[in-house]
Design an enzyme around this catalytic site. Structure first.
Site: not given
Ligand SMILES: [Mg+2]
Length: 302
Positions: A170, A178, A183, A213
């Site tokens: 992760d 972001n 984005h 993610e």
């Protein structure tokens, strides 16, 4: 492209083989339905098949019926070869599930163009299958395709008592990327991240995008220790690389947390058990300050 032929008659078989070879196909030759069916059950068997209708034992229609009756990953395009040219015979042949038929004796050029139609359909089908399996942004397997592959590898490892490693990754604080850069920049980071994973895994590992993610890697034949070495290598690569935006001088650095597990000794495993062990290890890595690799054995209850 490879083509399988099943024809019991030696001369016709020879003619077919010669013609196909001349046109650049790789030919797998069988003499009857049983041989053809055996080969078609193997992994990576040809997707294009020419079956004679009349053969002793299992005929071309029966091979077709069996092929159409099984769960398969890839479509098999079947051309039926037949000496029967009456309309009702042709309809019966097509009704069995074949894609096309050729009446014997055939004209070379006609067969050649019909094979091209078959190739076109197989390519289209493979493209559609790929679209359904690949994550559009990163080019990795999507979650569903990854899980299918993992299921298959888990049962293989259970059967062979083999090793199988699993890494769940992760990206740390991805939301900040972001929020800060937008984005589109976030997408670039995800793409670079995926490239790094691909580069640092081996050819037989399989990599998927598990969630936004979150990424997941299956490592066949890999024990926990080896899995840890690979994960650590990836972690370092991620830590020291960056995504550069077009604006000058803007580099985005991310780190990632890794949870790893492996199938070792306590067979049988289930996919769920493996995933949840890696998930727990990932959770532990997050709670241990992130940017780190943890395996399921290190989890300390606090
Ligand atoms: Mg025959």
């Amino acid at each position: 492209m490879r083509i399988l032929i099943a024809e019991d008659e030696p001369i016709s078989r020879r003619l077919l083989e010669n013609a196909l070879t001349k046109w650049g196909y790789e030919v797998v030759v069988t003499k009857n339905g049983e041989e053809a069916w055996n080969i078609l059950q193997q992994e990576n068997s040809p997707n294009l098949v020419i079956l004679d209708w009349m053969m002793p034992g299992m005929d071309g229609i029966e091979v077709t019926r069996r092929l159409r009756g099984r769960q398969q990953d890839n479509y098999v395009y079947i051309i039926l070869l037949t000496a029967r040219s009456r309309p009702e015979d042709i309809i019966a042949g097509l009704d069995s599930g074949v894609d096309d038929y050729i009446v014997k004796p055939f004209f070379d050029e006609e067969l050649r163009y019909r094979l091209k139609i078959g190739e076109r359909i197989i390519r289209l089908e493979q493209r559609i299958l790929n679209l359904a399996r690949i994550d559009y942004l990163t080019g990795l397997l999507n979650r569903r395709a990854f899980m299918e592959r993992l299921e298959a590898e888990v049962s293989r490892a259970n059967r062979t008592r083999g090793d199988l490693g699993l890494i769940i990754i992760d990206i740390d604080f991805f939301k900040r990327v972001n929020d800060t850069y937008g984005h589109q920049a976030g997408d670039l980071v995800l793409q670079d991240f995926a490239k790094n994973l691909t580069e640092f895994c081996r050819g037989y590992d399989f990599i998927g995008r598990y969630g936004g993610e979150e990424f997941i890697i299956g490592l066949p034949g890999t024990n926990l220790e080896e899995c840890g070495i690979i994960a650590e290598r990836i972690r370092q690569q991620i830590e020291t690389s960056h995504t550069s935006l077009d604006e000058e001088g803007v580099f985005i650095n991310v780190t990632a947390s890794f949870g790893i597990t492996a199938m070792e000794k306590a067979y049988p495993y289930t996919t769920d058990k493996l995933i949840s062990a890696a998930d727990n290890a990932l959770y532990f890595a997050k709670n241990s300050g992130r940017n780190t690799v943890k395996n399921y054995k290190e989890i300390v209850n606090k």
